[in-house]
Design a protein around this motif. Structure first.
Motif, PDB file in Angstrom:
ATOM      1  N   SER A  19     -17.412 -18.188 -11.524  1.00 59.69           N
ATOM      2  CA  SER A  19     -18.580 -17.597 -12.089  1.00 59.69           C
ATOM      3  C   SER A  19     -17.981 -16.573 -13.143  1.00 59.69           C
ATOM      4  CB  SER A  19     -19.215 -16.658 -11.007  1.00 59.69           C
ATOM      5  OG  SER A  19     -20.387 -16.228 -11.337  1.00 59.69           O
ATOM      6  N   LEU A  20     -18.558 -16.721 -14.496  1.00 60.64           N
ATOM      7  CA  LEU A  20     -18.111 -16.215 -15.585  1.00 60.64           C
ATOM      8  C   LEU A  20     -19.549 -15.539 -16.297  1.00 60.64           C
ATOM      9  CD1 LEU A  20     -15.922 -18.881 -16.769  1.00 60.64           C
ATOM     10  CD2 LEU A  20     -15.079 -16.499 -15.961  1.00 60.64           C
ATOM     11  N   ARG A  21     -19.268 -14.724 -17.182  1.00 59.55           N
ATOM     12  CA  ARG A  21     -20.299 -14.068 -17.985  1.00 59.55           C
ATOM     13  C   ARG A  21     -20.313 -15.300 -19.109  1.00 59.55           C
ATOM     14  NH1 ARG A  21     -20.525  -7.684 -17.976  1.00 59.55           N
ATOM     15  NH2 ARG A  21     -21.387  -7.685 -15.844  1.00 59.55           N
ATOM     16  N   SER A  22     -21.744 -15.505 -19.645  1.00 65.41           N
ATOM     17  CA  SER A  22     -22.029 -16.858 -20.623  1.00 65.41           C
ATOM     18  C   SER A  22     -21.246 -16.414 -21.779  1.00 65.41           C
ATOM     19  CB  SER A  22     -23.269 -16.953 -20.577  1.00 65.41           C
ATOM     20  OG  SER A  22     -24.162 -15.974 -20.600  1.00 65.41           O
ATOM     21  N   HIS A  23     -21.374 -15.168 -22.559  1.00 63.99           N
ATOM     22  CA  HIS A  23     -20.881 -14.750 -23.545  1.00 63.99           C
ATOM     23  C   HIS A  23     -19.219 -14.937 -23.846  1.00 63.99           C
ATOM     24  CE1 HIS A  23     -20.385 -10.892 -21.718  1.00 63.99           C
ATOM     25  NE2 HIS A  23     -19.792 -10.375 -22.767  1.00 63.99           N
ATOM     26  N   ARG A  24     -18.849 -14.712 -22.686  1.00 61.65           N
ATOM     27  CA  ARG A  24     -17.438 -14.776 -22.584  1.00 61.65           C
ATOM     28  C   ARG A  24     -16.893 -16.435 -22.986  1.00 61.65           C
ATOM     29  NH1 ARG A  24     -14.084 -10.832 -21.607  1.00 61.65           N
ATOM     30  NH2 ARG A  24     -12.419 -12.146 -20.554  1.00 61.65           N
ATOM     31  N   VAL A  25     -17.583 -17.262 -22.343  1.00 58.91           N
ATOM     32  CA  VAL A  25     -17.193 -18.742 -22.266  1.00 58.91           C
ATOM     33  C   VAL A  25     -17.745 -19.022 -23.734  1.00 58.91           C
ATOM     34  CG1 VAL A  25     -18.087 -20.775 -21.446  1.00 58.91           C
ATOM     35  CG2 VAL A  25     -17.888 -18.796 -19.991  1.00 58.91           C
ATOM     36  N   ALA A  26     -18.790 -18.576 -24.435  1.00 57.92           N
ATOM     37  CA  ALA A  26     -19.352 -19.189 -25.596  1.00 57.92           C
ATOM     38  C   ALA A  26     -18.175 -18.806 -26.570  1.00 57.92           C
ATOM     39  CB  ALA A  26     -20.621 -18.299 -26.047  1.00 57.92           C
ATOM     40  N   GLN A  65      -8.392  -9.081 -22.870  1.00 58.48           N
ATOM     41  CA  GLN A  65      -9.433  -9.015 -24.273  1.00 58.48           C
ATOM     42  C   GLN A  65     -10.745  -8.985 -23.398  1.00 58.48           C
ATOM     43  OE1 GLN A  65      -7.837 -12.514 -26.112  1.00 58.48           O
ATOM     44  NE2 GLN A  65      -7.402 -11.319 -27.880  1.00 58.48           N
ATOM     45  N   GLY A  66     -11.627  -8.139 -24.027  1.00 55.16           N
ATOM     46  CA  GLY A  66     -13.164  -8.078 -23.667  1.00 55.16           C
ATOM     47  C   GLY A  66     -13.641  -8.891 -24.858  1.00 55.16           C
ATOM     48  N   VAL A  67     -14.931  -9.338 -24.422  1.00 59.24           N
ATOM     49  CA  VAL A  67     -15.765 -10.127 -25.633  1.00 59.24           C
ATOM     50  C   VAL A  67     -17.006  -9.155 -25.765  1.00 59.24           C
ATOM     51  CG1 VAL A  67     -16.952 -11.903 -26.302  1.00 59.24           C
ATOM     52  CG2 VAL A  67     -14.949 -12.401 -25.006  1.00 59.24           C
ATOM     53  N   LEU A  68     -17.055  -8.427 -26.965  1.00 60.15           N
ATOM     54  CA  LEU A  68     -18.255  -7.520 -27.342  1.00 60.15           C
ATOM     55  C   LEU A  68     -18.993  -8.400 -28.458  1.00 60.15           C
ATOM     56  CD1 LEU A  68     -15.577  -6.191 -26.519  1.00 60.15           C
ATOM     57  CD2 LEU A  68     -16.317  -4.469 -28.099  1.00 60.15           C
ATOM     58  N   HIS A  69     -20.381  -7.671 -28.364  1.00 61.87           N
ATOM     59  CA  HIS A  69     -21.564  -8.095 -29.097  1.00 61.87           C
ATOM     60  C   HIS A  69     -21.853  -7.120 -30.417  1.00 61.87           C
ATOM     61  CE1 HIS A  69     -22.747  -9.865 -25.072  1.00 61.87           C
ATOM     62  NE2 HIS A  69     -23.189 -10.774 -25.842  1.00 61.87           N
ATOM     63  N   CYS A  96     -25.612 -15.174 -26.840  1.00 63.15           N
ATOM     64  CA  CYS A  96     -24.361 -15.990 -26.746  1.00 63.15           C
ATOM     65  C   CYS A  96     -23.972 -16.714 -28.116  1.00 63.15           C
ATOM     66  CB  CYS A  96     -24.360 -17.233 -25.655  1.00 63.15           C
ATOM     67  SG  CYS A  96     -24.382 -16.799 -23.984  1.00 63.15           S
ATOM     68  N   ASN A  97     -24.258 -16.146 -29.155  1.00 62.29           N
ATOM     69  CA  ASN A  97     -24.051 -16.663 -30.551  1.00 62.29           C
ATOM     70  C   ASN A  97     -22.674 -16.541 -30.891  1.00 62.29           C
ATOM     71  OD1 ASN A  97     -23.740 -17.244 -33.153  1.00 62.29           O
ATOM     72  ND2 ASN A  97     -25.718 -16.573 -33.882  1.00 62.29           N
ATOM     73  N   PRO A  98     -21.632 -17.146 -31.039  1.00 62.60           N
ATOM     74  CA  PRO A  98     -20.286 -16.830 -31.172  1.00 62.60           C
ATOM     75  C   PRO A  98     -20.092 -16.032 -32.576  1.00 62.60           C
ATOM     76  CG  PRO A  98     -20.373 -19.445 -30.866  1.00 62.60           C
ATOM     77  CD  PRO A  98     -21.923 -18.607 -30.875  1.00 62.60           C
ATOM     78  N   ALA A  99     -21.114 -16.120 -33.524  1.00 64.02           N
ATOM     79  CA  ALA A  99     -20.895 -15.300 -34.778  1.00 64.02           C
ATOM     80  C   ALA A  99     -21.302 -13.798 -34.656  1.00 64.02           C
ATOM     81  CB  ALA A  99     -22.129 -15.862 -35.824  1.00 64.02           C
ATOM     82  N   HIS A 100     -21.815 -13.508 -33.324  1.00 61.45           N
ATOM     83  CA  HIS A 100     -22.230 -12.158 -32.803  1.00 61.45           C
ATOM     84  C   HIS A 100     -21.215 -11.628 -31.922  1.00 61.45           C
ATOM     85  CE1 HIS A 100     -26.738 -12.457 -33.857  1.00 61.45           C
ATOM     86  NE2 HIS A 100     -26.058 -13.031 -34.682  1.00 61.45           N
ATOM     87  N   LEU A 101     -20.202 -12.543 -31.494  1.00 66.83           N
ATOM     88  CA  LEU A 101     -19.191 -12.131 -30.480  1.00 66.83           C
ATOM     89  C   LEU A 101     -17.891 -11.864 -31.363  1.00 66.83           C
ATOM     90  CD1 LEU A 101     -20.408 -14.758 -27.987  1.00 66.83           C
ATOM     91  CD2 LEU A 101     -20.945 -12.260 -27.947  1.00 66.83           C
TER      92      LEU A 101
END
Length: 108
Positions: free
Chosen positions: A62-69, A81-85, A93-98
């Motif tokens: 189980s994962l947060r979708s933005h991290r998977v993206a 590492q964290g994944v920030l917006h 989940c747009n990779p350009a926003h992460l």
């Protein structure tokens, strides 16, 4: 893998080697679970959410979708590492926003 904590399993699932081994079918299903728009728009997760963040089971974890993206688009995430917006939109989940950052950076 049975004795690992949920946090450890999540970290391992997003490692570069794990992401490379994900099936194309699983990856395609993941990308269909959001509303993909123009490259500069937010791509909101349309599946399950917890605390406003998209939640997905990917590689049996189980994962947060933005991290998977981010991991799929950029090839993985290391454990620290964290994944920030950039958009501050939790379901996006747009990779350009992460981008990668720290918890402290995320609090700014």
């Amino acid at each position: 893998m049975k004795n690992l904590t949920a946090l450890s399993r999540a970290a391992l699932a997003l490692q570069p080697d794990s992401i490379r081994n994900a099936s194309q079918r699983r990856i395609d299903r993941f990308w269909r679970s959001m509303k993909i728009g123009d490259p500069d728009e937010c791509w909101p997760w349309i599946g399950n959410k917890i605390d406003g963040y998209g939640q997905v089971t990917f590689l049996k974890v189980s994962l947060r979708s933005h991290r998977v993206a981010y991991a799929l688009h950029h090839g993985g995430i290391t454990t620290d590492q964290g994944v920030l917006h950039t958009c501050d939109n939790r379901p996006c989940c747009n990779p350009a926003h992460l981008y990668l950052g720290t918890h402290l950076q995320n609090m700014d």
